[in-house]
Design an enzyme around this catalytic site. Structure first.
Site, PDB file in Angstrom:
ATOM      1  N   CYS A 299       7.881 -42.117  -3.433  1.00  0.00           N
ATOM      2  CA  CYS A 299       7.451 -43.323  -4.088  1.00  0.00           C
ATOM      3  C   CYS A 299       7.023 -42.743  -5.405  1.00  0.00           C
ATOM      4  O   CYS A 299       7.371 -42.169  -6.215  1.00  0.00           O
ATOM      5  CB  CYS A 299       6.628 -43.982  -3.074  1.00  0.00           C
ATOM      6  SG  CYS A 299       6.335 -45.648  -3.572  1.00  0.00           S
ATOM      7  N   LEU A 300       5.829 -43.511  -5.617  1.00  0.00           N
ATOM      8  CA  LEU A 300       5.200 -43.314  -7.009  1.00  0.00           C
ATOM      9  C   LEU A 300       4.530 -41.768  -7.048  1.00  0.00           C
ATOM     10  O   LEU A 300       4.557 -41.234  -8.214  1.00  0.00           O
ATOM     11  CB  LEU A 300       3.625 -44.026  -6.667  1.00  0.00           C
ATOM     12  CG  LEU A 300       3.753 -45.486  -6.764  1.00  0.00           C
ATOM     13  CD1 LEU A 300       2.247 -45.888  -7.151  1.00  0.00           C
ATOM     14  CD2 LEU A 300       4.663 -46.050  -7.701  1.00  0.00           C
TER      15      LEU A 300
END
Length: 562
Positions: A299-300
């Site tokens: 994800c991030l």
């Protein structure tokens, strides 16, 4: 300062949504609609047609010779699956709602002159309002709730009232829901043996104990998202990605991010990159002596890892042997409905909201993600917990999801502005240490994973990794969502995936063409990933490297910060 304080207070009433931003979208649609008599005529005709179809449907049902509906719910809409919705009068409620939904879909799309962004935002807002008015949300118009109330003699409503009181009290006191006893961090989840071998203000670095006599020569460093606790990748032993990797003969390191407070308001993307993956990479090499490391970003964490990889490539730093990106994005031009309201007005409003505490609160962040799947995460919860009186059975994934984190003011502002709003990285405008970076710098082999029903990082956005970099990209599209699709351990029922290269004959394959041509496989993509990681190792297996100097046992202290 007065304006900031006022807007920070206002944000508490609007759940962080800028009224000015919403009004901009609405006015664009409304003004163009007002000057589109042809569109108005079409909508009038559609309203008459819907009313005619609905009247005929009621007549057919009254004569009991044909119950063919005049509108069908979406394939993913689970609100009307109970058999009671096929009986009178509930079938009439359902059909009236679906026809209304159909009309508003037509009304908020296809208005000449309305920008694509404003059209999508108005359409999304209309769906949220309609979802709140669904007959499934009310006792008298939901057959499932009516039957449960009759059978339980109202006991479900009493239990639902207790559930509501508990949740309302927690909301007033700003308390988090308790973690179920069955899923305690360090006791039943996040239990893969290991040690914290490095700590700075932002991270603890966990080195996991080897599980085999011989290991692969190059270690694996995992960079999770700081928007969540790291142990999504080390849940219960049977579905722990970390345990699976160590069992397959890998030396594994994991970053555990600090849960920031007001004192961390000025930490930005630079600090997260330097004190996160770069500091961890240095320490992994110091402990293991390995010349190269296989990095994994979720994800991030994958976005941050990609920026770090581009910066390293720019400087001639070739310490990354490969890079795995799990539901991660480099390009945010098609980042799904999460970007609908991200404009200058909304970003400045969020900055004002964070000004008071120095961070974005977990509850505020969770609200945005819940809106993306309001049927499942808001209204379905209302129905089951408050009207049916049924709390969901807990699971390790649900317990992890409730163990929320915060986002520092500066970092979140930079992330929204430079990535979501301006898309600086994919367009070559993202600055690191005085240099503008682009994903084209990256030539490290990449294994990228997208999930079919991802509402946070849509798979076609994750797939752009192959177009943006100059790397050898193997792409996997697995069923499931942003979290469940990644936590896809071998033996998990009903799992399947597609896999293939993003390039053919030196030409990038568009996402739709790739999906049609990619090979289909049953089971977990983890097996294919491990084979890929082993194929990109350099040298023969070795004895496990010595453990770094232990600060404390895994899972460490930062993961316990609430």
């Amino acid at each position: 300062m007065i304006d900031t304080a006022y807007r920070a207070t206002l944000s508490q009433l609007t759940a962080g949504l800028s009224p000015a931003s919403l009004m901009q979208h609405y006015m664009d649609w409304a003004l163009h609609m007002a000057t589109s008599p042809g569109k108005q005529g079409q909508l009038g005709a559609l309203a008459v047609q819907n009313w005619t179809d609905f009247s005929r449907y009621l007549l057919r049902c009254g004569l009991k010779h044909d119950h063919s509906p005049c509108a069908e719910p979406d394939a993913h809409d689970r609100r009307f699956r109970d058999a009671g919705w096929q009986k009178q009068p509930f079938n009439a409620y359902q059909q009236a709602f679906l026809l209304t939904q159909k009309w508003w879909e037509a009304a908020t799309t296809g208005v000449r002159g309305v920008s694509s962004a404003d059209e999508k935002a108005v359409n999304f807002t209309a769906r949220q309002i309609l979802d709140a008015m669904s007959p499934a949300n009310f006792i008298a118009t939901n057959p499932e709730i009516m039957k449960k109330t009759w059978d339980a003699k109202g006991g479900n409503l009493i239990e639902g009232a207790r559930n509501f009181q508990e949740d309302f009290q927690r909301a007033l006191m700003k308390e988090k829901a308790p973690i179920p006893e069955a899923y305690r961090v360090g006791e039943t989840v996040a239990v893969t043996p290991g040690k914290v071998v490095y700590r700075n203000h932002l991270i603890e670095l966990i080195q996991y104990d080897p599980a085999t006599d011989m290991v692969q020569p190059e270690p694996v460093l995992i960079v999770p998202a700081w928007i969540m606790k790291y142990y999504i990748l080390d849940l219960s032993p049977e579905n722990s990605m970390v345990k699976y990797l160590t069992d397959q003969g890998f030396t594994v390191f994991m970053i555990s991010w600090r849960n920031p407070g007001a004192e961390d308001a000025d930490l930005g993307m630079t600090e997260y990159r330097q004190m996160g993956p770069m500091a961890a990479l240095d320490e992994v090499q110091r402990i293991t002596g390995a010349a190269r490391v296989h990095a994994v970003g979720y994800c991030l964490g994958g976005t941050l890892l990609s920026i770090a990889a581009a910066s390293m490539a720019r400087q001639g730093d070739d310490r990354l042997a490969s890079m795995t990106l799990l539901a991660a994005q480099m390009d945010f031009s098609e980042a799904g409905e999460l970007t609908l309201f991200i404009n200058e007005s909304e970003v400045s409003f969020l900055e004002d909201m964070m000004w008071k505490n120095g961070y974005l609160d977990a509850a505020q962040m969770a609200g945005a993600f819940q809106l993306l799947r309001s049927n499942d995460l808001i209204w379905s919860r209302l129905q089951h917990e408050y009207l049916l009186g049924e709390r969901p059975e807990s699971s390790d994934l649900m317990a992890w999801n409730a163990d929320t984190t915060r986002m520092p003011y500066r970092m979140h502002s930079e992330y929204l502005r430079h990535l979501f709003l301006d898309n600086d990285f994919s367009t070559g405008r993202f600055e690191v240490e005085g240099h503008r970076l682009t994903p084209r710098e990256i030539r490290t082999p990449i294994f990228a994973v997208g999930t079919e029903t991802d509402h946070v990082a849509p798979w076609k956005s994750a797939y752009k990794t192959g177009e943006l970099t100059r790397a050898e990209v193997t792409f996997v599209l697995t069923n499931g969502g942003h979290n469940a699709g990644v936590v896809s351990e071998p033996g998990h029922p009903h799992r399947h995936y597609r896999m293939g290269r993003a390039y053919a004959n030196h030409h990038f394959i568009p996402a739709g063409d790739w999906a049609e041509a990619a090979d289909h496989y049953e089971g977990s993509w983890w097996l294919a990933w491990v084979d890929w990681l082993k194929a990109h190792q350099t040298g023969e297996q070795i004895k496990p490297p010595a453990m770094g100097k232990a600060i404390c046992d895994a899972p460490g202290t930062y993961v316990m910060m609430r």
